[in-house]
Scaffold this motif. Sequence first.
Motif, PDB file in Angstrom:
ATOM      1  N   UNK A  73       0.824  -1.210   0.000  1.00  0.00           N
ATOM      2  CA  UNK A  73       0.000   0.000   0.000  1.00  0.00           C
ATOM      3  C   UNK A  73       0.858   1.259   0.000  1.00  0.00           C
ATOM      4  N   UNK A  74       2.048   1.182   0.568  1.00  0.00           N
ATOM      5  CA  UNK A  74       2.972   2.324   0.528  1.00  0.00           C
ATOM      6  C   UNK A  74       3.341   2.655  -0.920  1.00  0.00           C
ATOM      7  N   UNK A  75       3.410   1.644  -1.754  1.00  0.00           N
ATOM      8  CA  UNK A  75       3.678   1.882  -3.177  1.00  0.00           C
ATOM      9  C   UNK A  75       2.517   2.646  -3.810  1.00  0.00           C
ATOM     10  N   UNK A  76       1.291   2.328  -3.420  1.00  0.00           N
ATOM     11  CA  UNK A  76       0.132   3.076  -3.921  1.00  0.00           C
ATOM     12  C   UNK A  76       0.184   4.527  -3.449  1.00  0.00           C
ATOM     13  N   UNK A  77       0.671   4.718  -2.247  1.00  0.00           N
ATOM     14  CA  UNK A  77       0.833   6.079  -1.722  1.00  0.00           C
ATOM     15  C   UNK A  77       1.881   6.837  -2.549  1.00  0.00           C
TER      16      UNK A  77
END
Length: 188
Positions: free
Chosen positions: A81-85
Amino acid sequence: EKSLGRALVASGHDRSSFLVATKCGRDRAGGLAIDHSPDACVASLHASLVDLGMDYVDILYIHDIEFSDPRLIAEHTLPALAELKRQGLVRHLGLSGYPLEKFPAVIERSAVEVDVILSYARLNLADNTLLDMLPYFTNRGIAVVNGSPLGLGILTPQGPPAWVSAPSALLEAAERAAQTAEAADKGL
């Protein structure tokens, strides 16, 4: 989410003038299935963006973290999810859950910073245990959202769900208050 997205677009308000949060980890069709895997949470966000008709959400919560191994969430799901951020699809990453002790179990294992937690039914008339945890969160710069400040329906005729922790005397008093209000044709 489709209805909310249509309503927000129809309102004519600029996207930057409101916050939108969504959750991942639960069956999107409304079932009880839990899937906190990275693939499921990434797919859930993409589906929410389509349903909302938006390019990003302000907060993405991993919902009901108590039903998965904290290592899965900390070591695999949060990094995905950090990659989506980083891609701009999410502004803030969050966790939601009922048992307060589950938050540190994830936060302390994760290399990814958690921006916000959503704790429900832990700061209300029946339970104020969230107060004890506030220093833990504030010292780490984690925002806190108090969900269900009215105790998940404790003052309604049907009462709260069975899993809500509250002293029996309080539950009995709340039930009597709800019955009294109902008898007077007044709802609480």
